[in-house]
Design a protein around this motif. Sequence first.
Motif, mmCIF file in Angstrom:
data_model
loop_
_atom_site.group_PDB
_atom_site.id
_atom_site.type_symbol
_atom_site.label_atom_id
_atom_site.label_comp_id
_atom_site.label_asym_id
_atom_site.label_seq_id
_atom_site.Cartn_x
_atom_site.Cartn_y
_atom_site.Cartn_z
ATOM 1 N N ARG A 171 21.536 59.167 14.957
ATOM 2 C CA ARG A 171 22.681 58.036 14.581
ATOM 3 C C ARG A 171 22.342 56.744 15.465
ATOM 4 O O ARG A 171 21.301 56.100 15.411
ATOM 5 N N ASP A 172 23.229 56.029 15.414
ATOM 6 C CA ASP A 172 23.693 54.491 15.988
ATOM 7 C C ASP A 172 23.474 54.300 17.446
ATOM 8 O O ASP A 172 24.323 55.229 18.254
ATOM 9 N N PRO A 173 22.584 53.638 18.016
ATOM 10 C CA PRO A 173 22.357 53.940 19.157
ATOM 11 C C PRO A 173 23.575 53.177 20.105
ATOM 12 O O PRO A 173 23.388 52.959 21.703
ATOM 13 N N VAL A 174 23.648 52.380 19.209
ATOM 14 C CA VAL A 174 24.192 51.827 20.537
ATOM 15 C C VAL A 174 26.534 52.129 20.174
ATOM 16 O O VAL A 174 26.668 52.614 21.421
ATOM 17 N N ARG A 213 14.137 47.786 11.256
ATOM 18 C CA ARG A 213 15.424 47.162 11.858
ATOM 19 C C ARG A 213 16.678 47.797 11.651
ATOM 20 O O ARG A 213 17.814 47.447 11.306
ATOM 21 N N GLY A 214 16.464 49.218 11.819
ATOM 22 C CA GLY A 214 17.692 50.057 11.328
ATOM 23 C C GLY A 214 18.404 50.266 12.941
ATOM 24 O O GLY A 214 19.329 50.891 12.900
ATOM 25 N N ARG A 215 17.494 50.081 13.642
ATOM 26 C CA ARG A 215 18.341 50.193 15.077
ATOM 27 C C ARG A 215 18.149 52.027 15.128
ATOM 28 O O ARG A 215 19.945 51.341 15.521
ATOM 29 N N ALA A 216 17.652 53.177 14.686
ATOM 30 C CA ALA A 216 18.602 54.012 14.787
ATOM 31 C C ALA A 216 17.514 55.228 15.378
ATOM 32 O O ALA A 216 16.514 54.651 16.017
ATOM 33 N N VAL A 217 18.150 56.108 16.231
ATOM 34 C CA VAL A 217 17.788 57.268 16.575
ATOM 35 C C VAL A 217 17.248 58.540 16.008
ATOM 36 O O VAL A 217 18.444 59.178 15.573
ATOM 37 N N LEU A 218 16.147 58.707 16.185
ATOM 38 C CA LEU A 218 16.287 60.374 15.617
ATOM 39 C C LEU A 218 16.270 61.825 16.794
ATOM 40 O O LEU A 218 15.662 61.397 17.481
ATOM 41 N N THR A 219 16.976 62.172 16.133
ATOM 42 C CA THR A 219 17.011 63.832 17.031
ATOM 43 C C THR A 219 17.078 64.645 16.832
ATOM 44 O O THR A 219 17.653 65.327 15.024
ATOM 45 N N VAL A 220 16.210 65.855 16.592
ATOM 46 C CA VAL A 220 15.327 67.035 15.770
ATOM 47 C C VAL A 220 15.768 68.593 16.394
ATOM 48 O O VAL A 220 15.459 68.407 18.074
ATOM 49 N N ARG A 221 16.425 69.235 16.229
ATOM 50 C CA ARG A 221 16.332 71.356 16.988
ATOM 51 C C ARG A 221 16.249 72.336 15.991
ATOM 52 O O ARG A 221 16.178 71.700 15.210
ATOM 53 N N HIS A 222 14.959 72.771 16.660
ATOM 54 C CA HIS A 222 14.516 74.164 15.961
ATOM 55 C C HIS A 222 16.045 74.496 15.550
ATOM 56 O O HIS A 222 17.034 75.019 17.408
ATOM 57 N N HIS A 223 16.344 75.628 14.467
ATOM 58 C CA HIS A 223 17.296 76.198 14.266
ATOM 59 C C HIS A 223 17.310 77.169 15.447
ATOM 60 O O HIS A 223 18.539 77.699 15.738
ATOM 61 N N LYS A 224 16.272 78.140 16.262
ATOM 62 C CA LYS A 224 15.902 79.194 16.288
ATOM 63 C C LYS A 224 16.149 78.955 18.370
ATOM 64 O O LYS A 224 15.478 77.295 18.869
ATOM 65 N N GLU A 225 17.007 79.354 19.163
ATOM 66 C CA GLU A 225 17.407 78.546 20.481
ATOM 67 C C GLU A 225 15.615 78.866 21.191
ATOM 68 O O GLU A 225 15.255 77.921 22.475
ATOM 69 N N ASN A 226 15.080 79.477 20.921
ATOM 70 C CA ASN A 226 13.501 79.579 21.846
ATOM 71 C C ASN A 226 12.199 78.931 21.319
ATOM 72 O O ASN A 226 10.988 78.823 21.559
ATOM 73 N N ILE A 267 23.453 40.376 10.727
ATOM 74 C CA ILE A 267 24.845 41.691 11.245
ATOM 75 C C ILE A 267 24.933 42.569 9.478
ATOM 76 O O ILE A 267 25.475 43.460 9.925
ATOM 77 N N HIS A 268 24.163 41.968 8.638
ATOM 78 C CA HIS A 268 24.467 43.225 7.194
ATOM 79 C C HIS A 268 23.948 44.346 7.517
ATOM 80 O O HIS A 268 24.056 44.771 6.847
ATOM 81 N N HIS A 269 23.106 44.085 8.464
ATOM 82 C CA HIS A 269 22.713 45.843 8.748
ATOM 83 C C HIS A 269 23.201 46.876 9.559
ATOM 84 O O HIS A 269 23.154 47.706 10.388
ATOM 85 N N ALA A 270 24.296 46.693 10.217
ATOM 86 C CA ALA A 270 25.004 46.953 10.813
ATOM 87 C C ALA A 270 25.488 48.155 11.011
ATOM 88 O O ALA A 270 26.101 48.703 9.933
ATOM 89 N N PHE A 271 25.702 49.169 11.374
ATOM 90 C CA PHE A 271 26.126 50.403 10.988
ATOM 91 C C PHE A 271 27.457 50.474 10.467
ATOM 92 O O PHE A 271 27.661 50.992 9.972
ATOM 93 N N ALA A 272 28.479 49.883 11.300
ATOM 94 C CA ALA A 272 29.712 49.316 10.400
ATOM 95 C C ALA A 272 29.856 49.473 9.037
ATOM 96 O O ALA A 272 30.628 48.979 8.475
ATOM 97 N N LEU A 273 28.852 48.012 9.116
ATOM 98 C CA LEU A 273 28.903 47.866 7.689
ATOM 99 C C LEU A 273 27.850 48.491 6.158
ATOM 100 O O LEU A 273 27.924 48.248 5.261
ATOM 101 N N ARG A 274 27.739 49.888 6.727
ATOM 102 C CA ARG A 274 26.338 51.117 6.032
ATOM 103 C C ARG A 274 26.637 50.693 4.632
ATOM 104 O O ARG A 274 26.642 51.340 3.611
ATOM 105 N N SER A 275 28.359 51.531 4.481
ATOM 106 C CA SER A 275 28.878 51.541 3.657
ATOM 107 C C SER A 275 30.070 50.863 2.555
ATOM 108 O O SER A 275 30.759 50.402 1.562
#
Length: 478
Positions: free
Chosen positions: A170-173, A199-212, A293-301
């Motif tokens: 995700r984009d942290p901003v 330079r990506g300025r991004a956050v990684l989130t990981v969770r297991h498929h199983k709750e426990n 600025i060309h690395h900003a999330f809004a301009l990735r596409s």
Amino acid sequence: MITVNGLVAIDTLGLVFRAGGAGGDRLVTWAHACDLPDPWRWVAAGDLVMTTGASIPTDPVEQANWLNRLADTNVGALVVAARADAPRMLDQMLAAADARKFPVLEASFELEFVKLARRVIESALQSQRNRLEASQRLFQSYTSALRERNDFEGRLATLGRREEWHVEIRDPVSGDPIASSGELPAGGGRPETADIPGRGRAVLTVRHHKENKIIDPLLVHYLAGLVAVELEQQAIERDHRRVEGEILLRDFLNGAVDFAAARAVLERRGLHGPLVALAIDPAGPTSWDPQDIHHAFALRSISPLLLQEDVMIAVVPDREYLIRTIVNALGSESRAGVSRPIIGADFLESVNQARLSLARAREGQVCLVKYGSTETLTALAPKTLAEARDLVDRYLGPLIEYDRDHDTSLLATLSTFLTNDGSWKVTAAKLSIHRQTLVYRLRMIEQLTGLRPASTSGTTAFWLALQAGHSAGLLRAP
């Protein structure tokens, strides 16, 4: 890695809780025997501190303070195998342990500390072996995903399927997702996050498929490093595309390349639909520097055309959200001007419109002004009758005088031309004259005033003068 509860569950050790049972899930990473009066100087976070109790103070208040100082080091737990002459653990000390959720365990004096330490150390070493094997599996899974899938999200999906993880970047901003391994399954384990370096300025989130299931935070950091390599490769590609865009934009500005003829090139850069020129003066607290600025999330596409001169010039799709995101990312106090949609033959005019609108934004102390908007006219409009008269005399005076002396209608021609947005065909029809006659009249207007009616500066000056003249009663209504 073994927990305090795990050690208590081993019957042969004979460990029992005296206090701090709520902290039983704390991990024990090592074991350390210490009978010194200041054990906090010799132990580290996660250690199991083993003592015969000889160094524990006898005073109740001092006992509680001793316990608190030891707990401040974030050790795993305290094991007391008291010898006969050791002070008894008093209620104040045990209450402090309960309040801190700091496990205090009691054992028989006959407990061999070496035996307890061996259990802890073997668990720590096995945990390290497990971590190493898990990291090797992670690297192998990612390597296989690199071979099998060409796209970034496809690789994340492959990795997530093999590890039974949901992976999201995700984009942290803005908090908007950049990429993920797919839909988040219902339930799922506790999320683990890590900042992705680079330079990506991004956050990684990981969770297991199983709750426990809990994911080792170290593996998440390993994955963040792998993802960072990919994101940096993407950043390098965006750097190349920015350089290419700068060259193309300079060619447009120098007239070396026709804007309309380059439409296919622009569409390959994701610049579809109506495009506008921006002139931006970055200022204030900023999310992105102009060079990044060309690395900003809004301009990735997309790959906009960007050029940093006295101000930043940009060519982007005419989308309100996109324009404001770029301006805000360059600083909360930034000023920007936006042109009308670009028509190929009038590219330079569009840049001039953007620059003129930027000037109006600066004067009006507003974030953004679009060319032809009410903000532009309000910022330039005369405030007094004297200012209105001066504006009319300066820009329309030569036409009024020429019409009076030669019985012509240059002022009416100019007003009709501007009212119809500079359309030659519509203006000629409205005036019931031949198009060539209109060309002759507009050239005459240019010769008399020094301003070309079809230019940005000419259109602005003439239009404001006409509006001022009519509002102040200096000109007859058309």
